[in-house]
Design a protein around this motif. Structure first.
Motif, short mmCIF file in Angstrom:
data_model
loop_
_atom_site.label_atom_id
_atom_site.label_comp_id
_atom_site.label_asym_id
_atom_site.label_seq_id
_atom_site.Cartn_x
_atom_site.Cartn_y
_atom_site.Cartn_z
N GLY A 166 14.01 13.86 10.70
CA GLY A 166 13.53 13.99 9.34
C GLY A 166 12.25 13.17 9.17
O GLY A 166 11.98 12.26 9.95
N ILE A 167 11.44 13.54 8.16
CA ILE A 167 10.30 12.69 7.82
C ILE A 167 10.65 12.05 6.49
O ILE A 167 10.63 12.69 5.44
N ASP A 168 11.05 10.77 6.55
CA ASP A 168 11.63 10.12 5.38
C ASP A 168 10.59 9.53 4.45
O ASP A 168 10.89 9.25 3.30
N LEU A 169 9.37 9.31 4.98
CA LEU A 169 8.40 8.60 4.15
C LEU A 169 6.99 8.82 4.70
O LEU A 169 6.81 9.02 5.91
N TYR A 170 6.03 8.80 3.79
CA TYR A 170 4.62 8.87 4.19
C TYR A 170 3.97 7.60 3.66
O TYR A 170 4.19 7.21 2.51
N GLN A 171 3.15 6.96 4.52
CA GLN A 171 2.59 5.68 4.10
C GLN A 171 1.34 5.32 4.87
O GLN A 171 1.11 5.87 5.93
N PRO A 172 0.54 4.32 4.42
CA PRO A 172 0.65 3.64 3.13
C PRO A 172 -0.38 4.18 2.16
O PRO A 172 -1.44 4.63 2.57
N PHE A 173 -0.03 4.15 0.87
CA PHE A 173 -1.03 4.44 -0.16
C PHE A 173 -1.44 3.08 -0.72
O PHE A 173 -0.60 2.33 -1.20
N ARG A 174 -2.74 2.79 -0.62
CA ARG A 174 -3.20 1.41 -0.87
C ARG A 174 -3.97 1.27 -2.18
O ARG A 174 -4.61 2.20 -2.65
N ASP A 175 -3.95 0.05 -2.68
CA ASP A 175 -4.83 -0.41 -3.77
C ASP A 175 -4.84 0.54 -4.97
O ASP A 175 -5.89 0.90 -5.48
N PHE A 176 -3.63 0.94 -5.38
CA PHE A 176 -3.54 1.90 -6.49
C PHE A 176 -3.53 1.22 -7.86
O PHE A 176 -4.29 1.59 -8.75
N GLU A 177 -2.65 0.22 -8.01
CA GLU A 177 -2.29 -0.22 -9.37
C GLU A 177 -3.16 -1.38 -9.88
O GLU A 177 -3.83 -2.04 -9.11
N ALA A 178 -3.08 -1.59 -11.18
CA ALA A 178 -3.76 -2.70 -11.87
C ALA A 178 -5.27 -2.64 -11.67
O ALA A 178 -5.90 -3.60 -11.25
N VAL A 179 -5.82 -1.45 -11.94
CA VAL A 179 -7.27 -1.25 -11.75
C VAL A 179 -7.93 -0.80 -13.06
O VAL A 179 -7.24 -0.45 -14.03
N SER A 180 -9.26 -0.75 -13.04
CA SER A 180 -10.02 -0.32 -14.22
C SER A 180 -9.78 1.17 -14.46
O SER A 180 -9.38 1.89 -13.53
N SER A 191 1.33 -3.06 -2.56
CA SER A 191 0.68 -3.77 -3.67
C SER A 191 -0.80 -3.97 -3.37
O SER A 191 -1.21 -4.15 -2.23
N ASN A 192 -1.57 -3.93 -4.44
CA ASN A 192 -3.02 -3.96 -4.35
C ASN A 192 -3.50 -5.28 -3.72
O ASN A 192 -3.08 -6.36 -4.11
N VAL A 193 -4.38 -5.17 -2.73
CA VAL A 193 -4.92 -6.38 -2.09
C VAL A 193 -6.39 -6.58 -2.46
O VAL A 193 -7.00 -7.57 -2.05
N SER A 194 -6.94 -5.65 -3.24
CA SER A 194 -8.38 -5.72 -3.49
C SER A 194 -8.73 -6.84 -4.49
O SER A 194 -7.98 -7.08 -5.44
#
Ligand SMILES: O=C(O)c1ccc(O)c(O)c1
Ligand SMILES: [Mg+2]
Length: 603
Positions: free
Chosen positions: A56-70, A100-103
């Motif tokens: 199975g393909i249980d997960l796709y990753q990573p989606f980065r630096d999404f949250e808490a942005v302008s 979690s966002n590292v930017s």
């Protein structure tokens, strides 16, 4: 429990990775984005390939630096996400990991992070996709699992949950007990990684030194028990960034990975008090024999003879000689004189209280079982291959059945009574695998890993022993490069090493490794041994060590090397538990001096 592994954890192309992890028995994978980007197959073809392999393909990753942005950045991030959702659909996977966002541009505002993650979850829901939000230990504002969970709770969307990663939790020293406050159905995913306890930057530590559970210093069974108590029923997924695994043989690493999860399931069952999934561990009590293969049996025989061994038997059907002294038994396998193989250690007999159970456990932990080519009437010995290829035989204790295969005479009684320890040599990329193998399969306790300076390299070594201290192994990393020394040796326990040394020094042949005088000058400074004792050690070329607390003492000496093997003679006094590692740099230098430019050991 469902077992999964992130594709980043093993070496190779995506299709090589899928094949290897399927063969090792995994149920599923996490597809690491880079593995997809570099793959010539379309997402549909990858999905088919995985399906045909039963993965199975249980997960796709990573989606980065999404949250808490302008707001401007948010629109951009949502557009990125929409594209990934479409790719995921084609791959047939419905879970995306957002770390979690590292930017530096991320805003320190939990409400904003929650609002934006909720928006992402709403979009994901339209595609039937769920979002697992993970705190990276080096996240800009969100760097602990409880902080990530607070934001997920605040966002309050059924398609948003948290992803727990043991590395990020334990590397920060967070208390994993807090996991039990998270509802199990809000833990969308669990990533497991161990790591050696190093004092270093957490990002570097994570990206280069993670290892499989049981190979490092984290309490993964304890953490997993907390997770399971929440009712979490998702996969146990290994996510290992490791410089060695990246380069090592893919199939081997995948089996090592699976072994680590099987052993972890056993450990967590112990913590939770549930039934064990494995045949119980049977610690071996001691060495039944060590077996050397050589094309120069005369030279090896002369050396053993000098050490006080006698040839007590000849195998009834094979070109194998038995040499004994007290309970120390060495088998010499005669190779053809033109064999390309140098004298080396090929097998170890382990005395087991229950050989059949030992073998069953080894098989359950994926050890290769060796075919035995037995002649009629020969003792049936259960054997598996250790990671370095050494054959491990599980033998009865006491008067062993296998000895009946030899037309043997009574062994001589000398000062050497048994095998004290055996040192095995591993390629650098199999060191962690070996430690996990001996720990899980034989139930041995790993000692600390030590590094010793060698004039031409560095020797890494880790001892393993049983609880009673009657069986000791030293796992060494074989040197690479032209000046690698053999890492294999057999240490023999002697009850009067001074007498043995005196006798060996008097022989016409040089059988002992000469130790430089400078060592003895320094020894005088290290220990207050008294003039007479010090002179005796120097004259006899004996090395000396003492426990840190001053309790036990250790006297030892080394023979010359034959092929890839040498012998050590040791005397432990007052319960000394170590291996004289303080003397190893001097021993290595002395071996280089007496065997200049030895050929590199074969792998
Ligand atoms: O090192 C990283 O960037 C990284 C990415 C995804 C993860 O799940 C993780 O634990 C670390
Ligand atoms: Mg992770």
């Amino acid at each position: 429990m469902r077992k999964s592994i992130a594709t980043v954890s093993v070496s190779g192309s995506l299709t090589e990775k899928l094949e290897a992890v399927a063969r090792a028995g995994f149920d599923a994978v996490e597809i690491f984005e880079n593995d997809l980007l570099g793959c010539p197959l379309s997402p549909e073809q990858i999905r088919e390939r995985a399906e045909s392999l039963g993965l199975g393909i249980d997960l796709y990753q990573p989606f980065r630096d999404f949250e808490a942005v302008s707001p401007g950045r948010l629109a951009d991030n949502l557009r990125r996400a929409e594209h990934k959702f479409r790719v995921m659909k084609r791959l047939g996977t419905d879970m995306m990991l957002v770390c979690s966002n590292v930017s530096p541009g991320a805003v320190d505002d939990d409400a904003l992070a929650a609002e934006q993650l909720r928006l992402l979850a709403e979009r994901a829901a339209d595609h039937g996709i769920r979002i697992a939000y993970e705190a990276l230990a080096w996240g800009r504002h969100v760097d602990t699992y409880l902080h990530a969970w607070r934001i997920v709770r605040m966002a309050d969307h059924p398609n948003l949950g948290t992803c727990l990663d043991s590395f990020h939790i334990l590397s920060r020293g967070s208390d994993p007990g807090g996991i039990e406050a998270i509802p199990g159905d809000k833990i969308f995913f669990l990533q497991l990684a161990d790591a050696p306890l190093l004092a270093m930057d957490v990002l570097q530590w994570s990206r280069h030194y993670r290892c499989f559970p049981g190979q490092g210093g984290f309490d993964l069974a304890g953490l997993l028990a907390h997770v399971l108590r929440t009712g979490y029923a998702g996969p146990l997924s290994l996510e290992i960034f490791n410089d060695s695994f990246r380069q090592a043989d893919t199939g081997r690493t995948a089996v090592d990975a699976m072994r680590s999860l099987i052993a972890l399931e056993e450990s967590v069952a112990q913590v939770l008090g549930t039934g064990s999934p494995l045949p119980r561990p049977v610690q071996p009590d001691g060495f039944a024999f060590a077996e050397l293969a050589t094309r120069d049996h005369k030279r090896l025989g002369r050396l053993l003879g000098a050490l006080g061994f006698a040839r007590t038997g000849q195998h009834e059907t094979k070109p194998v000689e038995l040499w004994e002294q007290g309970l120390a038994r060495i088998l010499i396998d005669r190779l053809h004189p033109e064999s390309p193989t140098d004298t080396s250690l090929v097998a170890i007999g382990l005395e087991s209280p229950d050989p059949a159970l030992s073998a069953e456990r080894a098989k359950a932990l994926l050890s290769p079982v060796l075919p035995r080519h037995r002649a009629p009437g020969e003792a049936p010995l259960e054997a598996v291959a250790a990671p370095d290829g050494t054959e491990l035989f599980f033998c009865d204790a006491g008067r062993p059945a296998w000895r009946e295969d030899f037309d043997a005479v009574t062994p001589p009684v000398g000062h050497i009574g048994r095998i004290d320890h055996v040192a095995l040599s591993h390629p650098w990329d199999q060191f962690d695998e070996a430690a996990l193998f001996y720990r899980s399969v034989l139930g041995l306790r790993p000692h600390e890993s030590v590094e010793v300076a060698d004039p031409y390299g560095l020797l890494r070594s880790r001892a393993m022993s049983n609880a009673a201290g009657t069986l000791r192994l030293a796992l060494n990393i074989a040197h690479v490069g032209a000046r690698g020394l053999p890492g294999q040796h057999i240490a023999l326990a002697d009850d009067d090493i001074v007498a043995t040394a005196r006798r060996l020094r008097a022989l016409p042949d040089d059988v002992l490794l000469p130790i430089p005088d400078n060592y003895y000058d320094d020894l005088r400074a290290r220990f207050d041994l008294g003039e007479e004792r010090h002179r005796e050690l120097r004259e006899l070329g004996l090395m000396y060590d003492r426990d840190d607390d001053g309790g036990g003492e250790f006297l030892h000496l080394y023979t010359v090397t034959v092929g890839r093997v040498f012998f050590e003679i040791v005397q432990r006094v007052g319960g000394y538990r170590g291996f004289g590692m303080a003397n190893t740099p001097v021993r290595l230098a002395a071996q280089h001096a007496s065997a200049p430019a030895a050929p590199a050991p074969d792998r």
